[in-house]
Design a protein around this motif. Structure first.
Motif, PDB file in Angstrom:
ATOM      1  N   GLY A  26       0.725  -1.111   0.159  1.00 36.47           N
ATOM      2  CA  GLY A  26       0.006   0.052   0.097  1.00 36.47           C
ATOM      3  C   GLY A  26       0.951   1.361  -0.211  1.00 36.47           C
ATOM      4  N   ILE A  27       0.079   2.504   0.055  1.00 37.17           N
ATOM      5  CA  ILE A  27       0.878   3.703   0.181  1.00 37.17           C
ATOM      6  C   ILE A  27       0.051   4.749   1.293  1.00 37.17           C
ATOM      7  CG2 ILE A  27      -0.435   4.767  -1.437  1.00 37.17           C
ATOM      8  CD1 ILE A  27       3.349   5.096  -1.043  1.00 37.17           C
ATOM      9  N   ASP A  28       0.788   5.427   1.837  1.00 35.31           N
ATOM     10  CA  ASP A  28      -0.017   6.522   2.837  1.00 35.31           C
ATOM     11  C   ASP A  28       0.559   7.872   2.543  1.00 35.31           C
ATOM     12  OD1 ASP A  28      -1.275   7.957   4.814  1.00 35.31           O
ATOM     13  OD2 ASP A  28      -0.529   6.490   6.593  1.00 35.31           O
ATOM     14  N   LEU A  29      -0.240   8.475   1.904  1.00 40.42           N
ATOM     15  CA  LEU A  29       0.069  10.045   1.301  1.00 40.42           C
ATOM     16  C   LEU A  29      -0.438  10.968   2.556  1.00 40.42           C
ATOM     17  CD1 LEU A  29      -1.161   9.702  -2.315  1.00 40.42           C
ATOM     18  CD2 LEU A  29       1.103   9.375  -1.241  1.00 40.42           C
ATOM     19  N   SER A  30      -0.965  10.647   3.483  1.00 36.75           N
ATOM     20  CA  SER A  30      -1.503  11.353   4.477  1.00 36.75           C
ATOM     21  C   SER A  30      -0.467  11.743   5.739  1.00 36.75           C
ATOM     22  CB  SER A  30      -2.711  10.960   5.039  1.00 36.75           C
ATOM     23  OG  SER A  30      -2.648   9.902   5.902  1.00 36.75           O
ATOM     24  N   ILE A  31       0.537  11.145   5.854  1.00 35.82           N
ATOM     25  CA  ILE A  31       1.419  11.295   6.937  1.00 35.82           C
ATOM     26  C   ILE A  31       2.139  12.635   7.199  1.00 35.82           C
ATOM     27  CG2 ILE A  31       2.193   8.892   7.234  1.00 35.82           C
ATOM     28  CD1 ILE A  31       4.856   9.370   5.466  1.00 35.82           C
ATOM     29  N   GLY A  32       2.501  13.352   6.099  1.00 33.86           N
ATOM     30  CA  GLY A  32       2.774  14.614   6.065  1.00 33.86           C
ATOM     31  C   GLY A  32       2.112  15.665   6.612  1.00 33.86           C
ATOM     32  N   THR A  33       0.596  15.729   6.219  1.00 42.26           N
ATOM     33  CA  THR A  33      -0.194  16.685   6.703  1.00 42.26           C
ATOM     34  C   THR A  33      -0.715  16.237   8.057  1.00 42.26           C
ATOM     35  OG1 THR A  33      -2.094  15.508   5.489  1.00 42.26           O
ATOM     36  CG2 THR A  33      -0.876  17.622   4.464  1.00 42.26           C
ATOM     37  N   SER A  34      -0.820  14.791   8.234  1.00 46.93           N
ATOM     38  CA  SER A  34      -1.169  14.271   9.610  1.00 46.93           C
ATOM     39  C   SER A  34      -0.077  14.826  10.827  1.00 46.93           C
ATOM     40  CB  SER A  34      -1.074  12.629   9.450  1.00 46.93           C
ATOM     41  OG  SER A  34      -2.372  12.468   8.662  1.00 46.93           O
ATOM     42  N   CYS A  35       1.303  14.712  10.373  1.00 44.22           N
ATOM     43  CA  CYS A  35       2.048  15.156  11.291  1.00 44.22           C
ATOM     44  C   CYS A  35       2.058  16.717  11.639  1.00 44.22           C
ATOM     45  CB  CYS A  35       3.611  14.905  10.246  1.00 44.22           C
ATOM     46  SG  CYS A  35       4.899  15.911  11.131  1.00 44.22           S
ATOM     47  N   ILE A  36       1.638  17.401  10.804  1.00 43.80           N
ATOM     48  CA  ILE A  36       1.677  18.875  11.079  1.00 43.80           C
ATOM     49  C   ILE A  36       0.311  19.181  11.906  1.00 43.80           C
ATOM     50  CG2 ILE A  36       1.389  21.221  10.061  1.00 43.80           C
ATOM     51  CD1 ILE A  36       4.188  20.217  10.205  1.00 43.80           C
ATOM     52  N   CYS A  37      -0.847  18.377  11.388  1.00 46.68           N
ATOM     53  CA  CYS A  37      -2.327  18.486  12.038  1.00 46.68           C
ATOM     54  C   CYS A  37      -2.091  18.218  13.441  1.00 46.68           C
ATOM     55  CB  CYS A  37      -3.134  17.695  11.227  1.00 46.68           C
ATOM     56  SG  CYS A  37      -4.608  17.806  11.839  1.00 46.68           S
ATOM     57  N   CYS A  38      -1.536  16.967  13.937  1.00 46.84           N
ATOM     58  CA  CYS A  38      -1.416  16.457  15.179  1.00 46.84           C
ATOM     59  C   CYS A  38      -0.877  17.659  16.061  1.00 46.84           C
ATOM     60  CB  CYS A  38      -0.755  15.403  15.130  1.00 46.84           C
ATOM     61  SG  CYS A  38      -1.442  13.790  14.462  1.00 46.84           S
ATOM     62  N   SER A  39       0.501  18.055  15.446  1.00 52.36           N
ATOM     63  CA  SER A  39       0.965  19.248  16.303  1.00 52.36           C
ATOM     64  C   SER A  39       0.220  20.541  16.361  1.00 52.36           C
ATOM     65  CB  SER A  39       2.555  19.430  15.959  1.00 52.36           C
ATOM     66  OG  SER A  39       3.110  18.463  16.208  1.00 52.36           O
ATOM     67  N   LEU A  40      -0.641  21.030  15.495  1.00 52.05           N
ATOM     68  CA  LEU A  40      -1.321  22.123  15.454  1.00 52.05           C
ATOM     69  C   LEU A  40      -2.371  22.036  16.440  1.00 52.05           C
ATOM     70  CD1 LEU A  40      -1.567  23.103  11.640  1.00 52.05           C
ATOM     71  CD2 LEU A  40      -0.281  24.201  13.505  1.00 52.05           C
ATOM     72  N   ILE A  41      -3.130  20.772  16.481  1.00 51.05           N
ATOM     73  CA  ILE A  41      -3.876  20.736  17.299  1.00 51.05           C
ATOM     74  C   ILE A  41      -3.775  20.720  18.721  1.00 51.05           C
ATOM     75  CG2 ILE A  41      -5.985  18.997  18.084  1.00 51.05           C
ATOM     76  CD1 ILE A  41      -6.412  18.338  15.230  1.00 51.05           C
TER      77      ILE A  41
END
Length: 338
Positions: free
Chosen positions: A75-90
């Motif tokens: 598989g592939i996971d294209l969401s890790i970059g934005t998830s990384c920043i989103c988690c810290s922003l929240i």
């Protein structure tokens, strides 16, 4: 059931050997790159430069370790970059606006990443969406969610000496009497977690099942393995490490901007592939992933020292990635796997 899984993995023995050769080449490339910049890069040979290389590798390294499990399943996971920043922003917003203790915020960031990973796993394994589409959707959701929660305002994390800033010592220790650039404690954490994940992948039943998913998903299912469970687990691991990557990014760079994170996943995936993990699944290692990540970090840090402009850095990195994928394709063709 175990015998069938073992046989599926044995069928890939020669391919594993070829990938091992690719890993050896990656190690040699890393050493050659470092020595090249050491001798020809002006002011590269400094302790502070080593720290810069490590600082730029933490968040990519954590994401790469996590996404290795997903790529191994095919598989592939294209969401890790934005998830990384989103988690810290929240969690950063919860700290600054709601007064949530920083240790709780750190744990929450990792768990939030795992939640995003769980959502990806459910969409891919249960709802049968293509991983590319499912994680692309999560990429957009997390990018927008971070902007909504922060109201598009930047989030600044406290300095090491301020209240709540002690979490930075997880990644860099600064104190009187120590080098000004600090002690890279994040490197120790990265290695410890890499070893733990390597053991999980290679020495445990869940890891063996995840590997077998990429080798032959249908044979694994017919062997009685709960394919949905272990495919989802791979995405959860990827999400957890994306959350941890967000913590490390906040610790190193302090200020986070909503709507960012796009492209981080490409650096992480490039590191995984350069390290010898096959995009077709079934073959890969955490050690190889770390090697690939450090190649990316040395390139990113070293090229400016020889006068290469940022846009050329992307060009060179792209060529390195294409070559790594081409080597993987050749290996699989030789073994009749492609």
């Amino acid at each position: 059931m175990e015998d069938k899984i073992n046989q599926t993995q044995k069928d890939h023995g020669s391919l594993l050997q070829a990938i091992g050769t690719q890993k050896l080449v990656a190690i040699i490339a890393l050493v050659v790159l470092f020595l090249f910049f050491w001798f020809f890069g002006e002011n590269f040979a400094k302790y502070s430069t080593i720290i810069s290389i490590l600082d730029s590798s933490y968040y990519i390294g954590f994401m790469a370790i996590g996404v290795t499990f997903v790529i191994i399943t095919g598989g592939i996971d294209l969401s890790i970059g934005t998830s990384c920043i989103c988690c810290s922003l929240i969690t950063g917003t919860l700290f600054t606006k709601a007064g949530l203790p920083m240790p709780v915020c750190v744990v929450l960031a990792v768990l939030l990443g795992g939640l995003f990973g769980l959502a990806n796993g459910i969409m891919v394994s249960v709802m049968k969406l293509p991983a590319f589409i499912a994680t692309l959707g999560t990429m957009m959701i997390t990018r927008g969610l971070g902007s909504i929660v922060t109201n598009t305002a930047t989030v600044t994390f406290p300095q090491a000496t301020a209240s709540g800033g002690a979490f930075r010592s997880l990644f860099k220790l600064k104190a009187p009497g120590l080098p000004q650039a600090g002690i890279p404690t994040g490197f120790i954490l990265l290695i410890i977690l890499a070893v733990a994940m390597a053991v999980l992948l290679n020495k445990t039943r869940p890891g063996r099942y995840i590997l077998s998913l990429g080798s032959n998903k249908e044979a694994t299912r017919l062997s009685g393995v709960d394919v949905m469970k272990y495919e989802t687990l791979a995405f959860v691991i990827s999400g957890l490490f994306a959350g941890l990557a967000g913590v490390s990014y906040a610790a190193v760079y302090s200020t986070l901007m909503p709507g960012t994170g796009n492209g981080f996943e490409l650096d992480a995936i490039a590191g995984v592939v350069i390290g010898g993990t096959s995009l077709a699944g079934g073959v890969g290692s955490i050690a190889g992933t770390l090697i690939g990540v450090f190649i990316m970090a040395v390139l990113k840090t070293g090229l400016p020292f020889i006068g290469v402009q940022p846009h050329y850095q992307l060009l060179i990195t792209g060529f390195v990635l294409v070559i790594a994928v081409f080597v993987d394709v050749l290996n699989r063709r030789k073994q009749g796997k492609a």
